[in-house]
Design a protein around this motif. Structure first.
Motif, PDB file in Angstrom:
ATOM      1  N   SER A 117       4.935  -3.505   4.541  1.00 16.86           N
ATOM      2  CA  SER A 117       3.606  -3.496   3.928  1.00 16.86           C
ATOM      3  C   SER A 117       3.137  -2.122   3.460  1.00 16.86           C
ATOM      4  O   SER A 117       2.040  -2.005   2.922  1.00 16.86           O
ATOM      5  CB  SER A 117       2.587  -4.079   4.906  1.00 16.86           C
ATOM      6  OG  SER A 117       2.686  -3.429   6.158  1.00 16.86           O
ATOM      7  N   LEU A 118       3.966  -1.088   3.655  1.00 15.42           N
ATOM      8  CA  LEU A 118       3.567   0.273   3.282  1.00 15.42           C
ATOM      9  C   LEU A 118       4.755   1.056   2.760  1.00 15.42           C
ATOM     10  O   LEU A 118       5.826   1.043   3.366  1.00 15.42           O
ATOM     11  CB  LEU A 118       2.989   0.997   4.513  1.00 15.42           C
ATOM     12  CG  LEU A 118       2.573   2.448   4.316  1.00 15.42           C
ATOM     13  CD1 LEU A 118       1.288   2.541   3.496  1.00 15.42           C
ATOM     14  CD2 LEU A 118       2.382   3.144   5.668  1.00 15.42           C
ATOM     15  N   ASP A 119       4.549   1.744   1.643  1.00 16.54           N
ATOM     16  CA  ASP A 119       5.523   2.709   1.144  1.00 16.54           C
ATOM     17  C   ASP A 119       4.994   4.098   1.458  1.00 16.54           C
ATOM     18  O   ASP A 119       3.813   4.384   1.223  1.00 16.54           O
ATOM     19  CB  ASP A 119       5.696   2.595  -0.383  1.00 16.54           C
ATOM     20  CG  ASP A 119       6.489   1.376  -0.796  1.00 16.54           C
ATOM     21  OD1 ASP A 119       7.387   0.957  -0.045  1.00 16.54           O
ATOM     22  OD2 ASP A 119       6.213   0.843  -1.887  1.00 16.54           O
ATOM     23  N   ASP A 145      -4.463   1.626  -1.689  1.00 18.71           N
ATOM     24  CA  ASP A 145      -4.272   0.208  -1.388  1.00 18.71           C
ATOM     25  C   ASP A 145      -3.395  -0.475  -2.440  1.00 18.71           C
ATOM     26  O   ASP A 145      -2.976   0.144  -3.416  1.00 18.71           O
ATOM     27  CB  ASP A 145      -5.618  -0.509  -1.207  1.00 18.71           C
ATOM     28  CG  ASP A 145      -6.425  -0.668  -2.482  1.00 18.71           C
ATOM     29  OD1 ASP A 145      -5.877  -0.520  -3.595  1.00 18.71           O
ATOM     30  OD2 ASP A 145      -7.635  -0.957  -2.368  1.00 18.71           O
ATOM     31  N   LYS A 146      -3.125  -1.760  -2.241  1.00 16.30           N
ATOM     32  CA  LYS A 146      -2.245  -2.519  -3.137  1.00 16.30           C
ATOM     33  C   LYS A 146      -2.783  -2.623  -4.563  1.00 16.30           C
ATOM     34  O   LYS A 146      -2.034  -2.851  -5.489  1.00 16.30           O
ATOM     35  CB  LYS A 146      -2.036  -3.943  -2.601  1.00 16.30           C
ATOM     36  CG  LYS A 146      -1.263  -4.032  -1.336  1.00 16.30           C
ATOM     37  CD  LYS A 146      -1.147  -5.496  -0.959  1.00 16.30           C
ATOM     38  CE  LYS A 146      -0.819  -5.663   0.489  1.00 16.30           C
ATOM     39  NZ  LYS A 146      -0.747  -7.071   0.877  1.00 16.30           N
ATOM     40  N   GLU A 185      -2.420   6.057  12.463  1.00 14.05           N
ATOM     41  CA  GLU A 185      -2.023   4.662  12.510  1.00 14.05           C
ATOM     42  C   GLU A 185      -3.220   3.735  12.330  1.00 14.05           C
ATOM     43  O   GLU A 185      -3.116   2.693  11.662  1.00 14.05           O
ATOM     44  CB  GLU A 185      -1.277   4.326  13.803  1.00 14.05           C
ATOM     45  CG  GLU A 185      -0.743   2.924  13.779  1.00 14.05           C
ATOM     46  CD  GLU A 185       0.324   2.651  14.815  1.00 14.05           C
ATOM     47  OE1 GLU A 185       0.874   1.528  14.769  1.00 14.05           O
ATOM     48  OE2 GLU A 185       0.624   3.509  15.655  1.00 14.05           O
ATOM     49  N   ALA A 186      -4.368   4.088  12.890  1.00 13.00           N
ATOM     50  CA  ALA A 186      -5.574   3.264  12.705  1.00 13.00           C
ATOM     51  C   ALA A 186      -5.959   3.198  11.239  1.00 13.00           C
ATOM     52  O   ALA A 186      -6.339   2.131  10.724  1.00 13.00           O
ATOM     53  CB  ALA A 186      -6.732   3.831  13.536  1.00 13.00           C
ATOM     54  N   LYS A 187      -5.845   4.312  10.547  1.00 13.64           N
ATOM     55  CA  LYS A 187      -6.160   4.332   9.117  1.00 13.64           C
ATOM     56  C   LYS A 187      -5.145   3.503   8.322  1.00 13.64           C
ATOM     57  O   LYS A 187      -5.501   2.821   7.364  1.00 13.64           O
ATOM     58  CB  LYS A 187      -6.234   5.764   8.611  1.00 13.64           C
ATOM     59  CG  LYS A 187      -7.463   6.501   9.141  1.00 13.64           C
ATOM     60  CD  LYS A 187      -7.553   7.903   8.624  1.00 13.64           C
ATOM     61  CE  LYS A 187      -8.730   8.653   9.221  1.00 13.64           C
ATOM     62  NZ  LYS A 187     -10.032   8.152   8.806  1.00 13.64           N
ATOM     63  N   ILE A 188      -3.887   3.567   8.734  1.00 11.06           N
ATOM     64  CA  ILE A 188      -2.836   2.785   8.065  1.00 11.06           C
ATOM     65  C   ILE A 188      -3.082   1.294   8.255  1.00 11.06           C
ATOM     66  O   ILE A 188      -3.009   0.516   7.292  1.00 11.06           O
ATOM     67  CB  ILE A 188      -1.432   3.154   8.601  1.00 11.06           C
ATOM     68  CG1 ILE A 188      -1.083   4.609   8.293  1.00 11.06           C
ATOM     69  CG2 ILE A 188      -0.373   2.202   8.079  1.00 11.06           C
ATOM     70  CD1 ILE A 188      -0.966   4.956   6.848  1.00 11.06           C
ATOM     71  N   THR A 189      -3.398   0.872   9.478  1.00 15.19           N
ATOM     72  CA  THR A 189      -3.628  -0.553   9.721  1.00 15.19           C
ATOM     73  C   THR A 189      -4.861  -1.045   8.961  1.00 15.19           C
ATOM     74  O   THR A 189      -4.868  -2.166   8.456  1.00 15.19           O
ATOM     75  CB  THR A 189      -3.742  -0.884  11.216  1.00 15.19           C
ATOM     76  OG1 THR A 189      -4.770  -0.094  11.799  1.00 15.19           O
ATOM     77  CG2 THR A 189      -2.445  -0.640  11.951  1.00 15.19           C
ATOM     78  N   ALA A 190      -5.888  -0.203   8.850  1.00 15.56           N
ATOM     79  CA  ALA A 190      -7.074  -0.581   8.071  1.00 15.56           C
ATOM     80  C   ALA A 190      -6.713  -0.702   6.598  1.00 15.56           C
ATOM     81  O   ALA A 190      -7.152  -1.622   5.904  1.00 15.56           O
ATOM     82  CB  ALA A 190      -8.180   0.446   8.266  1.00 15.56           C
ATOM     83  N   LEU A 191      -5.882   0.224   6.102  1.00 20.64           N
ATOM     84  CA  LEU A 191      -5.455   0.190   4.703  1.00 20.64           C
ATOM     85  C   LEU A 191      -4.672  -1.070   4.404  1.00 20.64           C
ATOM     86  O   LEU A 191      -4.906  -1.749   3.400  1.00 20.64           O
ATOM     87  CB  LEU A 191      -4.591   1.424   4.404  1.00 20.64           C
ATOM     88  CG  LEU A 191      -3.938   1.478   3.027  1.00 20.64           C
ATOM     89  CD1 LEU A 191      -4.980   1.711   1.951  1.00 20.64           C
ATOM     90  CD2 LEU A 191      -2.873   2.571   2.991  1.00 20.64           C
ATOM     91  N   ILE A 192      -3.749  -1.405   5.263  1.00 23.09           N
ATOM     92  CA  ILE A 192      -2.903  -2.581   5.062  1.00 23.09           C
ATOM     93  C   ILE A 192      -3.727  -3.859   5.154  1.00 23.09           C
ATOM     94  O   ILE A 192      -3.503  -4.810   4.413  1.00 23.09           O
ATOM     95  CB  ILE A 192      -1.740  -2.590   6.082  1.00 23.09           C
ATOM     96  CG1 ILE A 192      -0.792  -1.432   5.779  1.00 23.09           C
ATOM     97  CG2 ILE A 192      -1.013  -3.912   6.067  1.00 23.09           C
ATOM     98  CD1 ILE A 192       0.226  -1.174   6.860  1.00 23.09           C
ATOM     99  N   GLY A 193      -4.700  -3.859   6.047  1.00 16.14           N
ATOM    100  CA  GLY A 193      -5.534  -5.044   6.231  1.00 16.14           C
ATOM    101  C   GLY A 193      -6.557  -5.263   5.139  1.00 16.14           C
ATOM    102  O   GLY A 193      -7.107  -6.348   5.009  1.00 16.14           O
ATOM    103  N   SER A 194      -6.809  -4.246   4.305  1.00 14.00           N
ATOM    104  CA  SER A 194      -7.837  -4.386   3.277  1.00 14.00           C
ATOM    105  C   SER A 194      -7.353  -5.153   2.071  1.00 14.00           C
ATOM    106  O   SER A 194      -6.191  -5.303   1.824  1.00 14.00           O
ATOM    107  CB  SER A 194      -8.356  -3.023   2.845  1.00 14.00           C
ATOM    108  OG  SER A 194      -7.329  -2.286   2.196  1.00 14.00           O
ATOM    109  N   ALA A 228       0.862  -1.180   0.000  1.00 11.86           N
ATOM    110  CA  ALA A 228       0.000   0.000   0.000  1.00 11.86           C
ATOM    111  C   ALA A 228       0.904   1.237   0.000  1.00 11.86           C
ATOM    112  O   ALA A 228       2.108   1.136   0.262  1.00 11.86           O
ATOM    113  CB  ALA A 228      -0.894  -0.011   1.234  1.00 11.86           C
ATOM    114  N   VAL A 229       0.326   2.392  -0.303  1.00 11.26           N
ATOM    115  CA  VAL A 229       1.114   3.630  -0.389  1.00 11.26           C
ATOM    116  C   VAL A 229       0.425   4.757   0.376  1.00 11.26           C
ATOM    117  O   VAL A 229      -0.799   4.887   0.347  1.00 11.26           O
ATOM    118  CB  VAL A 229       1.266   4.094  -1.863  1.00 11.26           C
ATOM    119  CG1 VAL A 229       2.087   5.362  -1.957  1.00 11.26           C
ATOM    120  CG2 VAL A 229       1.866   3.022  -2.727  1.00 11.26           C
ATOM    121  N   LEU A 230       1.241   5.552   1.031  1.00  9.30           N
ATOM    122  CA  LEU A 230       0.782   6.808   1.613  1.00  9.30           C
ATOM    123  C   LEU A 230       1.549   7.913   0.889  1.00  9.30           C
ATOM    124  O   LEU A 230       2.777   7.958   0.964  1.00  9.30           O
ATOM    125  CB  LEU A 230       1.068   6.852   3.116  1.00  9.30           C
ATOM    126  CG  LEU A 230       0.570   8.088   3.864  1.00  9.30           C
ATOM    127  CD1 LEU A 230       0.331   7.753   5.330  1.00  9.30           C
ATOM    128  CD2 LEU A 230       1.488   9.270   3.763  1.00  9.30           C
TER     129      LEU A 230
END
Length: 186
Positions: A104-106, A158-159, A177-186, A74-76
């Motif tokens: 899991s995140l760039d 997302d990916k 961080e909550a938004k990041i974890t939701a993004l990664i988990g999707s 995923a990307v931010l």
């Protein structure tokens, strides 16, 4: 008595066959519904639920970075300016997130240089020891692709290359961080 037993056995067998058939059909229709809900959008644009507009920028490290389409992580996208107080508050937390979710995140820090002064932006990068790739949007074209209006603007992708959310302004570290974890988990 034997005829009654045979009839009962036939009825029970028929009921079992019907139950198995109904369960098989429900499982099949659930799989189709899940597949349909995971279809990717075909339109791109700067809005949640659409494919992220494609962009390619050169990083300060000389590497080329691209956004748009499927990818491994995923990307931010973090659009910022050196004079922006909320950007200064957010920078240390972005370093923490970059380290914590590196697998899991760039995170791509994009200085909107068209609204900034590049030497000041370079000092900002050194001062906050940014650990993620930094790019300079000299003409503001990348910022415009995402309808940038405020600093910071964070775009969560997302990916599959679909925009999950566009965040205008700063969030608390916990909210981000909550938004990041939701993004990664999707």
């Amino acid at each position: 008595m034997k005829a009654v037993n045979k009839r009962n056995l036939a009825v029970v067998t028929l009921i079992v066959i019907l139950v198995v058939f109904v369960m098989w059909r429900e499982r099949d229709s659930e799989a189709v519904a899940v597949f349909k809900s995971q279809e990717l959008p075909t339109e791109s644009g700067p809005r949640a639920g659409l494919l992220a507009p494609a962009l390619t920028l050169q990083g300060s490290d000389g590497s080329t970075y691209q956004v748009g389409g499927k990818r491994e992580k995923a990307v931010l996208l973090n659009f910022w300016a050196s004079w922006c107080d909320p950007c200064q508050q957010e920078a240390p937390e972005l370093n923490v997130i970059a380290a914590k979710y590196k697998d899991s995140l760039d995170i791509y820090g994009i200085n909107v240089t068209s609204h900034d002064y590049k030497p000041n932006a370079e000092r900002f990068v050194k001062k906050f020891k940014l650990t993620f790739p930094v790019m300079y949007d000299q003409k503001g074209e990348a910022f415009a692709k995402y309808n940038g209006a405020v600093f910071p603007t964070n775009v969560l992708i997302d990916k599959n290359g679909v925009i999950s959310e566009i965040i205008l302004g700063i969030l608390t570290p916990e909210e981000l961080e909550a938004k990041i974890t939701a993004l990664i988990g999707s």
